[in-house]
Scaffold this motif. Sequence first.
Motif, short mmCIF file in Angstrom:
data_model
loop_
_atom_site.label_atom_id
_atom_site.label_comp_id
_atom_site.label_asym_id
_atom_site.label_seq_id
_atom_site.Cartn_x
_atom_site.Cartn_y
_atom_site.Cartn_z
N HIS A 115 0.83 -6.19 -6.72
CA HIS A 115 2.39 -6.01 -6.14
C HIS A 115 2.71 -6.70 -4.97
O HIS A 115 3.81 -7.57 -4.98
N ALA A 116 1.82 -7.14 -4.17
CA ALA A 116 2.26 -7.92 -2.83
C ALA A 116 2.07 -9.34 -3.16
O ALA A 116 2.78 -9.96 -2.62
N THR A 117 1.29 -9.63 -4.20
CA THR A 117 1.19 -11.00 -4.52
C THR A 117 1.93 -11.53 -5.67
O THR A 117 1.88 -12.52 -6.35
N GLY A 118 2.77 -10.42 -6.27
CA GLY A 118 3.75 -10.97 -7.28
C GLY A 118 3.28 -11.16 -8.74
O GLY A 118 3.68 -11.40 -9.64
N ALA A 119 1.97 -10.49 -8.71
CA ALA A 119 1.25 -10.44 -10.35
C ALA A 119 1.66 -9.14 -10.96
O ALA A 119 2.00 -8.14 -10.30
N LYS A 120 1.62 -9.17 -12.21
CA LYS A 120 1.91 -8.22 -13.09
C LYS A 120 0.89 -7.24 -12.89
O LYS A 120 -0.08 -7.39 -13.00
N PHE A 160 0.71 -1.35 0.00
CA PHE A 160 0.11 0.02 0.06
C PHE A 160 0.76 1.21 0.07
O PHE A 160 0.55 2.41 -0.63
N CYS A 161 2.07 1.15 0.84
CA CYS A 161 3.00 2.26 0.96
C CYS A 161 3.72 2.37 -0.56
O CYS A 161 3.58 3.65 -1.14
N GLU A 162 3.97 1.33 -0.72
CA GLU A 162 4.86 1.22 -2.33
C GLU A 162 4.20 1.73 -3.51
O GLU A 162 4.57 2.43 -4.30
N LYS A 163 2.81 1.47 -3.57
CA LYS A 163 1.86 1.71 -4.63
C LYS A 163 0.94 2.96 -4.45
O LYS A 163 0.10 3.35 -5.22
N GLN A 211 -4.98 2.07 -7.47
CA GLN A 211 -3.60 1.98 -6.81
C GLN A 211 -3.65 0.79 -5.63
O GLN A 211 -2.91 0.21 -5.29
N ILE A 212 -4.82 0.80 -5.50
CA ILE A 212 -5.27 -0.42 -4.32
C ILE A 212 -5.33 -1.57 -4.86
O ILE A 212 -4.50 -2.67 -4.46
#
Lengths: 164, 298
Positions: free
Chosen positions: A154-159, A97-100, A147-148
């Motif tokens: 992002h957290a689950t490694g999906a593109k 959440f911070c990253e994105k 972004q959510i």
Amino acid sequence: MSKIKLTSIAIKVNGVVREAQVEPRTTLVDFLRDTLFLTGTHIGCEHGVCGACSVLVDGDPVRSCCMFAVQADGLSVTTVEGLAPERGKLSAIQDAFCEKHAMQCGYCTPGMLIACHALVERNPHPDEAAIREAISGNLCRCTGYQQIVDAVKHATGAKSGAHD
Amino acid sequence: MKAAAFDYVRPDSLRETLELLEQHGDDAKLIAGGQSLVPMMAMRLTRPALLIDINRLAELKNLKRSAGSILMGAGTRQRSVEDDTALHAQLPLVKCALAWVGHAQTRNRGTVGGSLVHADPSAELPLAALILDARLHLKSKAKGERELPVSEFFLGPMFSDTGATECLTAIEWPVWERQGTGAAFDEVAIRHGDFALASAAAQVQVDAQGVCLRANVGAGGVDGVPRAFPAIAERLVGQRLDNDDLLRSVAVDATATCEPGNDPHASAEYRRHLATVLMERVLRQAAWAAAASFEGSK
């Protein structure tokens, strides 16, 4: 009803059993915030529309405004304060959440985090449709949700999608 | 917005629940998942003096599967039906309907029986129960058990034939033959998971040649109660369902019998339009699903 009647309850909150006397009409969210001072869980609409008050009850996301604290007696509740693996650390979803930049005003964020955590627990590699379905009960008026969705990917490694 | 004060009791058995209902009658209200009741209490649309919590009664969560029907405890959580893939094969329409019921957060608490008793005219499970012609089992201390078809259960908006001392205990869902059966549910809401402006559901059974053996279709949100149209759908029997004109005529004639209301979200005319479009669509989708059910076995 002239006299206020109190009921004894014991709820395991973020791993710790908390005992209290509550009025039956006290909602779970009011109990968490006003009795336990766990103000991470936000109150939005108080009638099951916005999802800001989402918490995990026995591991499943529910709206804590649509449940009375007495109903959670003997159950296990996880609030946003209980998501991080340890003090000073963030969970993978919180970090994403911070990253994105998955929050702006932050009002919906606790509920969004709970919904996303619950999703990833059930489905470690959700596709975009599953992510959107999982957060469909949570209103966000800032981010436009994109972004959510990105954060969960992002957290689950999906593109992430083409908008990146 | 906070609920008015009430007393709370969580009985350990159905017997105790029925005794409490007998004793308190209209002053008491059963709470199962509470996903409609708690918001109504918060808005003070209802203020029961006593809340009887049946949420944990194991007796209301039983599931008995047999060839022709499934007897489902009224307290079965919507989420547990959603997670039961074996059940989806037997009750494809219920599976389709659940995808539209609220959100994950509400389905985790909400129960199948609670949704039926609440009788929201735009709710999905009542419509699915009507299409499938489910039977309801109710119980009270004084009168014992009572059974009735769901077609007699919905009396008006938020008004079902549940006596003040009665508890809905189980829903008996008829199971259609798996091969050749297809179901579909669709709706239009302002936001996914919100109350439907209009909804539609259909279940059909076809033979290997694609000829309809059995069909039912219905719509929600377009009248004071959810509506099913078995007599109009009967027209499809003996016909092939890849005939858009036929499906449309069923949808148009069914809609003509509905009396939707006007409200700030949608005009009656718009709801009628939606009902027609959605009923035609779910009939077509159900027919596709029915045809597809033969593919694996060829």
